[in-house]
Motif scaffolding. Structure first.
Motif, PDB file in Angstrom:
ATOM      1  N   GLN A 663      -1.731  -3.636  -0.259  1.00 23.57           N
ATOM      2  CA  GLN A 663      -2.633  -4.363  -1.563  1.00 23.57           C
ATOM      3  C   GLN A 663      -3.169  -5.850  -0.729  1.00 23.57           C
ATOM      4  O   GLN A 663      -3.816  -6.285   0.106  1.00 23.57           O
ATOM      5  CB  GLN A 663      -0.898  -5.691  -1.404  1.00 23.57           C
ATOM      6  CG  GLN A 663      -0.550  -6.312  -1.067  1.00 23.57           C
ATOM      7  CD  GLN A 663       1.017  -7.054  -0.890  1.00 23.57           C
ATOM      8  OE1 GLN A 663       0.719  -7.890  -1.325  1.00 23.57           O
ATOM      9  NE2 GLN A 663       1.803  -7.003  -1.095  1.00 23.57           N
ATOM     10  N   PHE A 665      -5.307  -9.228  -0.924  1.00 17.56           N
ATOM     11  CA  PHE A 665      -5.221 -10.683  -0.074  1.00 17.56           C
ATOM     12  C   PHE A 665      -4.594 -11.889  -1.172  1.00 17.56           C
ATOM     13  O   PHE A 665      -3.780 -12.582  -1.159  1.00 17.56           O
ATOM     14  CB  PHE A 665      -5.533 -11.747   0.843  1.00 17.56           C
ATOM     15  CG  PHE A 665      -5.827 -10.913   1.604  1.00 17.56           C
ATOM     16  CD1 PHE A 665      -5.049 -10.214   2.617  1.00 17.56           C
ATOM     17  CD2 PHE A 665      -7.344 -11.152   2.774  1.00 17.56           C
ATOM     18  CE1 PHE A 665      -5.569  -9.748   3.986  1.00 17.56           C
ATOM     19  CE2 PHE A 665      -7.013 -11.116   4.076  1.00 17.56           C
ATOM     20  CZ  PHE A 665      -6.875  -9.962   4.174  1.00 17.56           C
ATOM     21  N   GLY A 667      -2.997 -10.167  -3.933  1.00 19.73           N
ATOM     22  CA  GLY A 667      -1.786 -10.111  -4.106  1.00 19.73           C
ATOM     23  C   GLY A 667      -1.057  -8.760  -5.245  1.00 19.73           C
ATOM     24  O   GLY A 667       0.228  -8.624  -5.101  1.00 19.73           O
ATOM     25  N   GLU A 702      -7.518  -6.560   2.129  1.00 23.01           N
ATOM     26  CA  GLU A 702      -6.403  -6.276   2.342  1.00 23.01           C
ATOM     27  C   GLU A 702      -5.587  -5.794   3.511  1.00 23.01           C
ATOM     28  O   GLU A 702      -5.816  -6.167   4.724  1.00 23.01           O
ATOM     29  CB  GLU A 702      -6.516  -4.699   2.271  1.00 23.01           C
ATOM     30  CG  GLU A 702      -7.783  -4.794   0.619  1.00 23.01           C
ATOM     31  CD  GLU A 702      -7.588  -2.770   0.307  1.00 23.01           C
ATOM     32  OE1 GLU A 702      -7.104  -2.446   0.467  1.00 23.01           O
ATOM     33  OE2 GLU A 702      -8.272  -3.002  -0.670  1.00 23.01           O
ATOM     34  N   ILE A 705       1.517  -3.799   4.245  1.00 25.40           N
ATOM     35  CA  ILE A 705       3.135  -4.164   4.842  1.00 25.40           C
ATOM     36  C   ILE A 705       3.967  -3.394   4.748  1.00 25.40           C
ATOM     37  O   ILE A 705       4.457  -2.983   3.428  1.00 25.40           O
ATOM     38  CB  ILE A 705       3.925  -5.428   3.290  1.00 25.40           C
ATOM     39  CG1 ILE A 705       2.209  -6.424   4.013  1.00 25.40           C
ATOM     40  CG2 ILE A 705       4.869  -6.175   4.012  1.00 25.40           C
ATOM     41  CD1 ILE A 705       2.449  -7.569   2.622  1.00 25.40           C
ATOM     42  N   HIS A 714       3.305  -6.662   9.416  1.00 26.03           N
ATOM     43  CA  HIS A 714       2.082  -6.694   8.526  1.00 26.03           C
ATOM     44  C   HIS A 714       0.517  -5.885   9.716  1.00 26.03           C
ATOM     45  O   HIS A 714       0.799  -5.864  10.366  1.00 26.03           O
ATOM     46  CB  HIS A 714       1.721  -7.934   8.216  1.00 26.03           C
ATOM     47  CG  HIS A 714       2.933  -8.391   7.298  1.00 26.03           C
ATOM     48  ND1 HIS A 714       2.242  -9.583   6.110  1.00 26.03           N
ATOM     49  CD2 HIS A 714       3.655  -8.648   6.878  1.00 26.03           C
ATOM     50  CE1 HIS A 714       3.398 -10.194   5.506  1.00 26.03           C
ATOM     51  NE2 HIS A 714       3.869  -9.604   6.380  1.00 26.03           N
ATOM     52  N   SER A 749      -2.100 -16.756  -1.000  1.00 24.79           N
ATOM     53  CA  SER A 749      -3.282 -15.865  -1.163  1.00 24.79           C
ATOM     54  C   SER A 749      -2.346 -15.494   0.708  1.00 24.79           C
ATOM     55  O   SER A 749      -1.889 -16.523   0.852  1.00 24.79           O
ATOM     56  CB  SER A 749      -4.616 -15.994  -0.684  1.00 24.79           C
ATOM     57  OG  SER A 749      -5.197 -14.901  -0.874  1.00 24.79           O
ATOM     58  N   TYR A 750      -2.671 -14.515   1.174  1.00 28.11           N
ATOM     59  CA  TYR A 750      -1.948 -13.984   1.250  1.00 28.11           C
ATOM     60  C   TYR A 750      -2.338 -14.754   3.045  1.00 28.11           C
ATOM     61  O   TYR A 750      -3.928 -15.460   3.572  1.00 28.11           O
ATOM     62  CB  TYR A 750      -2.672 -11.933   2.034  1.00 28.11           C
ATOM     63  CG  TYR A 750      -2.533 -11.679   3.743  1.00 28.11           C
ATOM     64  CD1 TYR A 750      -1.194 -11.204   3.711  1.00 28.11           C
ATOM     65  CD2 TYR A 750      -2.699 -11.707   5.298  1.00 28.11           C
ATOM     66  CE1 TYR A 750      -0.758 -11.299   4.803  1.00 28.11           C
ATOM     67  CE2 TYR A 750      -2.474 -11.354   6.428  1.00 28.11           C
ATOM     68  CZ  TYR A 750      -1.410 -10.982   6.365  1.00 28.11           C
ATOM     69  OH  TYR A 750      -0.580 -10.407   7.473  1.00 28.11           O
ATOM     70  N   ARG A 752      -1.716 -15.937   7.355  1.00 25.83           N
ATOM     71  CA  ARG A 752      -0.824 -14.543   8.570  1.00 25.83           C
ATOM     72  C   ARG A 752      -0.568 -15.577   9.076  1.00 25.83           C
ATOM     73  O   ARG A 752      -1.745 -16.554   9.566  1.00 25.83           O
ATOM     74  CB  ARG A 752      -2.254 -13.750   8.971  1.00 25.83           C
ATOM     75  CG  ARG A 752      -1.794 -13.098   9.452  1.00 25.83           C
ATOM     76  CD  ARG A 752      -3.228 -12.280  10.739  1.00 25.83           C
ATOM     77  NE  ARG A 752      -2.051 -11.424  12.232  1.00 25.83           N
ATOM     78  CZ  ARG A 752      -3.356 -10.591  12.160  1.00 25.83           C
ATOM     79  NH1 ARG A 752      -4.641 -10.632  12.137  1.00 25.83           N
ATOM     80  NH2 ARG A 752      -2.363  -9.475  13.238  1.00 25.83           N
ATOM     81  N   SER A 773       3.878 -14.636   8.044  1.00 23.45           N
ATOM     82  CA  SER A 773       2.989 -14.209   7.520  1.00 23.45           C
ATOM     83  C   SER A 773       3.576 -14.006   5.789  1.00 23.45           C
ATOM     84  O   SER A 773       4.626 -13.528   5.461  1.00 23.45           O
ATOM     85  CB  SER A 773       2.368 -12.682   8.137  1.00 23.45           C
ATOM     86  OG  SER A 773       1.603 -13.366   9.225  1.00 23.45           O
ATOM     87  N   THR A 775       2.421 -13.088   1.473  1.00 21.87           N
ATOM     88  CA  THR A 775       1.894 -12.490   0.571  1.00 21.87           C
ATOM     89  C   THR A 775       1.926 -13.100   0.096  1.00 21.87           C
ATOM     90  O   THR A 775       2.919 -14.134  -0.114  1.00 21.87           O
ATOM     91  CB  THR A 775       2.412 -10.744   0.380  1.00 21.87           C
ATOM     92  OG1 THR A 775       3.838 -10.871  -0.709  1.00 21.87           O
ATOM     93  CG2 THR A 775       2.077 -10.130   1.432  1.00 21.87           C
ATOM     94  N   GLU A 778       5.092 -15.392  -1.890  1.00 19.56           N
ATOM     95  CA  GLU A 778       5.876 -15.439  -1.153  1.00 19.56           C
ATOM     96  C   GLU A 778       5.708 -16.931  -0.733  1.00 19.56           C
ATOM     97  O   GLU A 778       5.166 -17.479  -0.389  1.00 19.56           O
ATOM     98  CB  GLU A 778       6.170 -14.431  -0.125  1.00 19.56           C
ATOM     99  CG  GLU A 778       6.273 -13.227  -0.661  1.00 19.56           C
ATOM    100  CD  GLU A 778       6.013 -12.129   0.722  1.00 19.56           C
ATOM    101  OE1 GLU A 778       7.259 -11.110   0.317  1.00 19.56           O
ATOM    102  OE2 GLU A 778       5.621 -12.449   1.847  1.00 19.56           O
TER     103      GLU A 778
END
Length: 817
Positions: A663, A665, A667, A702, A705, A714, A749-750, A752, A773, A775, A778
């Motif tokens: 996916q 960043f 989502g 990208e 996961i 990840h 956004s993603y 980490r 981390s 996504t 979440e």
């Protein structure tokens, strides 16, 4: 028995004593050390702070005198009276009432003096003169011949904790003192001079305890020994000075490493009777288990697999150094906290490193109770050692004493001859040539010590050294035996861990600074920078900061702001070591162990430790907790292709479906698959990933996961430097809960490697997890335990506290709510 711990006084009696200390006498604590006594009297600053270590080098050359007066009665007819020192650090002359009882030169053993003819009725004056260990070592080196070592001082010419003379993570303080208990023992008839229980398990499950005894007799009597294990007692009449009693326990409950079963312990009591009257007794706790190391050659080379009770075990753990340079400050409670931290990080083994000590009884007791296997080095490290007298006799005496002392502990699973001295001889440039034919320790590791083990403890395996490969192979051969990997850190990027598939990785690691609160408690440079004077004094590694920056540069920007640099180097340390652990675990059973360098610190320092000297876990600790988890998903290269590896360190199979998505960043799911898997107990399985999962349209933004039953990994397609992270990828809020606070984070956004550096807000605060981390969409909540009620709980959301890799790359912090 009378402990002689009260009324001690300390004064300097020789060497470069500062004028203001020359005629002073101060109270001394026993067990203790000269540094601690002078600190308690406010005569020297704490050597852990700022540049004080360098200001106290005069103590290396000073001779000290410890003295006390105790009341006693003279020996009665037929009575033995003995003065016992469990440990003296290190070179000493012992006098009672002006009579020299003896001399000591070994920190790793105890001493017993017959004082029946010296004791007076009433006051008795006991004096221990502690001579400069450095001066003694230099003299011994002159007499025995110079031998190569890793550090300047001749620590290899004296039987003293090697790291007392400084190491690449430790201070050069060269402690002195009565570091273990001192007592007066009075006895008649006889005493149990040695109790050595050898514990095994018969094929039918019967526990067998072969108790070997040595008696010290003062009188001829009819002696009987009773050996009680649980509710079973065996008796034996003793006619000589030695005896052997066997006690059997049918259907013995087995002791297992943590994660493999329970740790039942049995009480063992050995009672000595003279004419039917008890005159002595010794108590131990034992555990029934068998342990071997499988080294039978296979298609890859020579394995090194611990086998406990017939079950092969992947050793997950760390190397252990003394938990405080001032050893007497390490209490049982502190050891409980430290070993519990290891267990909470999913470790099952600690290796007691050869530059330290044979640990205290408390250490092994705690490991027995928690199922933590102990690998015990003999105290030889990174040096060549003379095999001539008087050193040889001291080595034999300490080895015999400590093997007997520790033999009852089920947690002890390996005796190891030394640390890195074998590759020093074969591989380290110039070392062998500089010997010019002198002895260097081989006779200890290949002859003397294994002979002692065979005689005193044939129940456990022995290895000549770490690293070690059999025969004429290079000791650090990746395909044979144990390996230390220091190319990473010293020379190459951490991704090069994958260059080798070792049979057992006994040392590997990467540096990072201590937690912020620990660092700023002890180092007060203004401004505080990586090159400020006190900070540099607490960075002992050669070119340490250079290696930190070079290790950081391929992955994350090297910040110019110190606080940002502190976080970035801590994060890189965590990632580097977890990278190695996951690589090693993915190759089980070919690779059978990963012992990280190192679990703990002995003072505040930039080091390889996961837990700093103030007992605070660094980000590395949480990374290890994840990487050592019983079930692990990790993406690893196989035949040039990223492959999902599922590692199952449970006794039950791991079956189900792993969901794999690629996916962006933001989502949006760009590719997905579900893979059925069935991983047998205590094994690893490879899961092939389809092309559409591994071919990003935009690799800079990208992520792949994989997740199954709460376990996930990840996988990013580029290094952080090249990724298009959102610099403000989450929102957060904080709520007060019982015992602390909850921080809720929602990813927009993603994001980490979320880290919550809670010590910056409350010195006693501990967070339950870190390096999470998420996504987009979440959420995660962190639990923060602290005894403090925060005036502004929102401080937990400050961008210098709630960190992530995104901001380490962008240099922009997310806005706090």
């Amino acid at each position: 028995m009378t402990n002689l711990h009260d009324g001690w006084r300390l004064r300097a009696v020789g060497g470069p004593v500062p004028a203001d200390l020359a005629d002073l006498e101060v109270p001394a604590r026993v067990p203790g050390s000269t540094h601690l006594d002078l600190m308690a009297a406010d005569l020297i600053p704490d050597p852990y702070a700022d540049r004080n270590e360098a200001e106290l080098t005069w103590m290396h050359r000073v001779d000290w005198q410890c003295s006390t007066t105790f009341r006693a009665e003279p020996a009665r007819a037929g009575e033995r009276v003995e003065l016992v020192f469990d440990g003296i650090d290190t070179v000493a002359t012992v006098e009672l009432n002006g009579e020299v009882l003896g001399h000591t030169a070994n920190m790793h053993r105890g001493y017993r003096f017959d004082v029946g003819g010296s004791l007076r009725d009433g006051d008795n004056d006991l004096t221990v003169t502690l001579w400069s260990a450095l001066t003694h070592a230099e003299k011994a080196e002159t007499e025995l011949g110079w031998r190569q070592r890793a550090y300047p001082h001749p620590y290899n010419a004296i039987r003293k904790m090697a790291c007392s003379f400084g190491w690449d993570w430790g201070p050069d303080l060269q402690t002195a003192g009565l570091w273990k208990p001192v007592r007066l023992e009075r006895w008649d008839t006889a005493r149990l001079a040695e109790v050595r229980p050898l514990v095994t398990v018969d094929a039918d499950g019967t526990g067998r305890v072969d108790v070997h005894l040595a008696l010290d007799r003062a009188a001829d009597r009819d002696y009987t020994v009773l050996v009680t294990v649980g509710d079973r007692t065996e008796a034996l009449a003793v006619t000589g000075d030695t005896a052997h009693v066997t006690a059997l326990v049918p259907d013995a409950r087995l002791w297992w490493p943590v994660g493999y079963g329970d740790q039942p312990l049995y009480d063992l009591t050995v009672t000595l009777l003279a004419d039917g009257r008890q005159v002595d007794a010794v108590r131990r706790r034992i555990g029934f288990r068998t342990v071997t190391v499988d080294t039978a050659p296979d298609e890859f080379g020579t394995p090194f697999v611990f086998v406990v009770n017939g079950k092969r075990v992947f050793a997950k753990g760390a190397n252990w150094i003394p938990d405080d340079h001032f050893l007497t400050r390490v209490t049982r409670e502190r050891l409980v906290r430290r070993v519990d931290q290891a267990v909470e990080a999913n470790m099952n083994m600690l290796r007691i490193w050869g530059g330290g000590i044979y640990e205290t009884d408390d250490f092994y007791d705690v490991c027995d109770e928690r199922g933590v296997m102990v690998w015990q080095d003999f105290p030889f490290a990174c040096a060549f050692y003379a095999e001539e007298e008087p050193l040889r006799g001291e080595v034999e005496a300490e080895a015999r004493e400590n093997v007997v002392r520790l033999v009852s502990h089920p947690s002890l699973v390996l005796w190891n001859g030394n640390n890195e001295n074998l590759p020093a001889y074969t591989d380290w440039e110039g070392w062998q040539d500089n010997l010019q034919g002198r002895t260097w320790g081989a006779g200890y590791y290949h002859d003397l010590i294994p002979e002692i083990i065979e005689e005193l403890d044939p129940t456990r395996p022995y290895a000549p050294g770490s690293p070690f490969s059999p025969g004429d192979l290079p000791p650090n051969d990746a395909d044979h035996g144990t390996r230390h990997d220091w190319d990473v850190w010293n020379a190459v990027d951490y991704t090069h861990y994958r260059d080798h598939i070792p049979r057992f990785s006994a040392e590997f690691g990467f540096q990072g600074p201590p937690t912020w609160t620990t660092l700023t408690r002890w180092v007060h440079d203004e401004p505080l920078t990586p090159t400020s004077p006190a900070f540099l004094l607490h960075q002992k590694a050669e070119d340490g900061n250079g290696k930190l920056d070079r290790g950081l540069a391929p992955h994350l920007p090297v910040p110019t702001d110190f606080e940002q640099w502190h976080w970035a180097t801590q994060l890189n340390q965590a990632r580097a070591v977890a990278f190695g652990v996951e690589h090693y675990r993915s190759w089980w059973p070919r690779t059978a162990g990963a012992l990280v360098w190192q679990l703990n610190d002995c003072w505040p320092v930039t080091s390889w430790a996961a837990i700093d000297s103030d007992e605070r876990p660094k980000p590395l600790y949480y990374a290890l907790k994840h990487a050592f988890a019983p079930r692990l998903l990790t993406v690893q290269p196989r035949e040039g292709r990223p492959t999902l590896v599922a590692v199952n360190d449970h006794d039950q199979p791991w079956t189900g479906v792993v969901s794999v998505t690629r996916q962006d960043f933001a989502g949006e799911v760009l590719a997905a698959a579900e893979l059925g898997f069935d991983v047998p107990p205590r094994s690893a399985a490879l899961l092939e990933l389809a092309d559409h999962l591994l071919e990003p349209a935009e690799p800079r933004s990208e992520v792949l996961i994989a997740a199954a039953e709460g376990v996930r990994t990840h996988h990013l397609f580029l290094e952080d430097l090249d990724l298009r992270y959102d610099p403000a990828p989450f929102t957060a809020d904080v709520t007060s809960v019982t015992g602390g606070y909850r921080v809720d984070v929602r990813a927009t956004s993603y994001v980490r490697d979320l880290g919550l550096l809670v010590d910056k807000v409350a010195a006693d605060a501990v967070v339950d997890d870190m390096l999470i981390s998420l996504t987009a969409g979440e959420s995660h909540h962190f639990l923060v335990r602290t005894s403090q009620e925060l005036h502004e709980p929102s401080a937990l959301l400050h961008p210098d506290v709630l960190r992530c890799a995104n901001t380490a790359v962008s240099g922009v912090s997310p806005a706090t709510p």
